[in-house]
Scaffold this motif. Structure first.
Motif, PDB file in Angstrom:
ATOM      1  N   GLN A   3       0.831  -1.210   0.000  1.00  0.00           N
ATOM      2  CA  GLN A   3       0.000   0.000   0.000  1.00  0.00           C
ATOM      3  C   GLN A   3       0.861   1.254   0.000  1.00  0.00           C
ATOM      4  N   ARG A   4       1.935   1.221   0.788  1.00  0.00           N
ATOM      5  CA  ARG A   4       2.827   2.378   0.849  1.00  0.00           C
ATOM      6  C   ARG A   4       3.527   2.615  -0.475  1.00  0.00           C
ATOM      7  N   SER A   5       3.933   1.529  -1.131  1.00  0.00           N
ATOM      8  CA  SER A   5       4.632   1.671  -2.411  1.00  0.00           C
ATOM      9  C   SER A   5       3.733   2.286  -3.470  1.00  0.00           C
ATOM     10  N   LYS A   6       2.417   2.073  -3.338  1.00  0.00           N
ATOM     11  CA  LYS A   6       1.470   2.641  -4.301  1.00  0.00           C
ATOM     12  C   LYS A   6       1.170   4.109  -4.017  1.00  0.00           C
ATOM     13  N   LEU A   7       1.679   4.599  -2.873  1.00  0.00           N
ATOM     14  CA  LEU A   7       1.448   5.994  -2.513  1.00  0.00           C
ATOM     15  C   LEU A   7       2.089   6.929  -3.520  1.00  0.00           C
ATOM     16  N   LEU A   8       3.256   6.521  -4.018  1.00  0.00           N
ATOM     17  CA  LEU A   8       3.980   7.326  -5.007  1.00  0.00           C
ATOM     18  C   LEU A   8       3.957   6.633  -6.364  1.00  0.00           C
ATOM     19  N   THR A   9       4.007   7.430  -7.430  1.00  0.00           N
ATOM     20  CA  THR A   9       4.077   6.871  -8.776  1.00  0.00           C
ATOM     21  C   THR A   9       5.478   6.318  -9.010  1.00  0.00           C
ATOM     22  N   PRO A  10       5.645   5.446 -10.020  1.00  0.00           N
ATOM     23  CA  PRO A  10       6.996   4.943 -10.324  1.00  0.00           C
ATOM     24  C   PRO A  10       8.001   6.068 -10.574  1.00  0.00           C
ATOM     25  N   ALA A  11       7.578   7.109 -11.275  1.00  0.00           N
ATOM     26  CA  ALA A  11       8.479   8.233 -11.544  1.00  0.00           C
ATOM     27  C   ALA A  11       8.872   8.936 -10.253  1.00  0.00           C
ATOM     28  N   GLU A  12       7.904   9.115  -9.349  1.00  0.00           N
ATOM     29  CA  GLU A  12       8.193   9.775  -8.069  1.00  0.00           C
ATOM     30  C   GLU A  12       9.131   8.924  -7.217  1.00  0.00           C
ATOM     31  N   TYR A  39      16.896   8.742  -6.337  1.00  0.00           N
ATOM     32  CA  TYR A  39      18.037   9.585  -6.689  1.00  0.00           C
ATOM     33  C   TYR A  39      18.382  10.518  -5.526  1.00  0.00           C
ATOM     34  N   ILE A  40      17.368  11.118  -4.934  1.00  0.00           N
ATOM     35  CA  ILE A  40      17.592  12.034  -3.808  1.00  0.00           C
ATOM     36  C   ILE A  40      18.231  11.294  -2.638  1.00  0.00           C
ATOM     37  N   GLN A  57      18.668  18.114  -7.816  1.00  0.00           N
ATOM     38  CA  GLN A  57      17.628  18.163  -8.848  1.00  0.00           C
ATOM     39  C   GLN A  57      18.226  18.315 -10.239  1.00  0.00           C
ATOM     40  N   ILE A  58      19.334  19.034 -10.328  1.00  0.00           N
ATOM     41  CA  ILE A  58      19.970  19.218 -11.641  1.00  0.00           C
ATOM     42  C   ILE A  58      20.526  17.903 -12.164  1.00  0.00           C
ATOM     43  N   THR A  59      21.216  17.149 -11.298  1.00  0.00           N
ATOM     44  CA  THR A  59      21.764  15.861 -11.759  1.00  0.00           C
ATOM     45  C   THR A  59      20.644  14.863 -12.052  1.00  0.00           C
ATOM     46  N   ILE A  60      19.549  14.972 -11.310  1.00  0.00           N
ATOM     47  CA  ILE A  60      18.414  14.076 -11.564  1.00  0.00           C
ATOM     48  C   ILE A  60      17.831  14.331 -12.945  1.00  0.00           C
ATOM     49  N   GLN A  61      17.646  15.619 -13.301  1.00  0.00           N
ATOM     50  CA  GLN A  61      17.068  15.904 -14.615  1.00  0.00           C
ATOM     51  C   GLN A  61      18.009  15.453 -15.722  1.00  0.00           C
ATOM     52  N   ASN A  62      19.337  15.530 -15.483  1.00  0.00           N
ATOM     53  CA  ASN A  62      20.293  15.057 -16.490  1.00  0.00           C
ATOM     54  C   ASN A  62      20.271  13.535 -16.596  1.00  0.00           C
ATOM     55  N   SER A  99      12.999  17.583 -17.977  1.00  0.00           N
ATOM     56  CA  SER A  99      13.131  19.012 -17.706  1.00  0.00           C
ATOM     57  C   SER A  99      13.182  19.299 -16.205  1.00  0.00           C
ATOM     58  N   GLN A 100      13.701  20.490 -15.888  1.00  0.00           N
ATOM     59  CA  GLN A 100      13.777  20.903 -14.487  1.00  0.00           C
ATOM     60  C   GLN A 100      12.383  21.033 -13.868  1.00  0.00           C
ATOM     61  N   SER A 101      11.431  21.519 -14.657  1.00  0.00           N
ATOM     62  CA  SER A 101      10.068  21.700 -14.143  1.00  0.00           C
ATOM     63  C   SER A 101       9.420  20.349 -13.811  1.00  0.00           C
ATOM     64  N   THR A 102       9.728  19.335 -14.611  1.00  0.00           N
ATOM     65  CA  THR A 102       9.170  18.003 -14.343  1.00  0.00           C
ATOM     66  C   THR A 102       9.716  17.434 -13.043  1.00  0.00           C
ATOM     67  N   VAL A 103      11.030  17.582 -12.836  1.00  0.00           N
ATOM     68  CA  VAL A 103      11.643  17.098 -11.604  1.00  0.00           C
ATOM     69  C   VAL A 103      11.056  17.838 -10.400  1.00  0.00           C
ATOM     70  N   LYS A 104      10.901  19.162 -10.525  1.00  0.00           N
ATOM     71  CA  LYS A 104      10.327  19.955  -9.432  1.00  0.00           C
ATOM     72  C   LYS A 104       8.890  19.539  -9.143  1.00  0.00           C
ATOM     73  N   LYS A 105       8.140  19.239 -10.183  1.00  0.00           N
ATOM     74  CA  LYS A 105       6.762  18.781  -9.997  1.00  0.00           C
ATOM     75  C   LYS A 105       6.723  17.473  -9.222  1.00  0.00           C
ATOM     76  N   HIS A 106       7.625  16.556  -9.586  1.00  0.00           N
ATOM     77  CA  HIS A 106       7.687  15.278  -8.870  1.00  0.00           C
ATOM     78  C   HIS A 106       8.040  15.503  -7.399  1.00  0.00           C
ATOM     79  N   VAL A 107       9.014  16.354  -7.147  1.00  0.00           N
ATOM     80  CA  VAL A 107       9.447  16.619  -5.771  1.00  0.00           C
ATOM     81  C   VAL A 107       8.303  17.230  -4.962  1.00  0.00           C
ATOM     82  N   ASN A 108       7.608  18.205  -5.547  1.00  0.00           N
ATOM     83  CA  ASN A 108       6.484  18.841  -4.839  1.00  0.00           C
ATOM     84  C   ASN A 108       5.384  17.827  -4.514  1.00  0.00           C
ATOM     85  N   ASN A 109       5.099  16.937  -5.463  1.00  0.00           N
ATOM     86  CA  ASN A 109       4.087  15.898  -5.226  1.00  0.00           C
ATOM     87  C   ASN A 109       4.520  14.957  -4.099  1.00  0.00           C
TER      88      ASN A 109
END
Length: 206
Positions: free
Chosen positions: A140-149, A155-156, A162-167, A172-182
């Motif tokens: 149940q906990r593993s389903k809390l986050l999406t595979p991308a998240e 990585y974190i 965040q810069i190395t993650i996007q590379n 894109s940087q905005s996609t990584v930030k969106k994942h982090v915020n979620n």
């Protein structure tokens, strides 16, 4: 009521249980069909059900399901098999306890507990149920986050920014930030490092 196909075990258990002052075996059956028929006629408060009644697999579970469709019954599975899958299937079918024949001396206690609606699980099955609960909670906990998240969080956890993650993820940087915020919202934390620490402890990431 006792359901047991082995005549020697059936006689032994009947004699053993009838020696208890507060217990009476009101009937015995040797097959799934006989068990269902007897349960329909009997006023037994508790049913001791052998897991394997023939060469057709765990037909004791099928008998339990048949009986529970007819009437409310407290069913205790009694068996010589101590397998995790069998134990989980037993409780899923609606049984209230699972006792192996190696511990038949514990049956009277299990019968009394079932009769008085006490939350008593025999040690034969308690460990398996606890393990199954933990695995379910982790799933149940593993389903809390999406595979991308989960990937971003891994990585974190390993010290990436965040810069190395996007590379690394060619995104894109905005996609990584969106994942982090979620991630922060879902785990109810204020920093990505804290999120990674909690996710690791809960088994959400490896």
């Amino acid at each position: 009521m006792l359901v047991e196909d082995d005549v020697i075990w059936r006689e032994h258990l009947m004699n053993y249980l009838n020696r208890e002052q507060d217990l009476v075996v009101v009937g015995a059956a040797a097959s799934r069909e006989d068990a269902v028929h007897l349960a329909r006629l009997s006023d037994a408060h508790v049913i001791l059900m052998d897991l394997v009644l023939s060469d057709e697999g765990f037909d004791g579970i099928e008998a339990a399901l048949d009986i529970l469709e007819i009437k409310e019954s407290k069913i205790i599975m009694l068996t010589g098999i101590d397998e995790e899958e069998a134990i989980m299937d037993t409780f899923t079918a609606g049984a209230v306890n699972y006792v192996t024949k190696a511990h038949y001396e514990d049956i009277p206690c299990a019968v009394r507990a079932a009769h008085f609606n006490m939350n008593y699980i025999h040690p034969d099955s308690a460990g398996v149920l606890l393990k199954g609960f933990r695995e379910l909670r982790q799933e149940q906990r593993s389903k809390l986050l999406t595979p991308a998240e989960r990937e971003v969080l891994a990585y974190i956890h390993h010290g990436h920014t965040q810069i190395t993650i996007q590379n690394e993820r060619f995104t894109s940087q905005s996609t990584v930030k969106k994942h982090v915020n979620n991630i922060l919202k879902k785990l109810k934390v204020s920093s990505s490092r804290e999120a990674a620490r909690i996710a690791k402890r809960l088994g959400i990431i490896d």
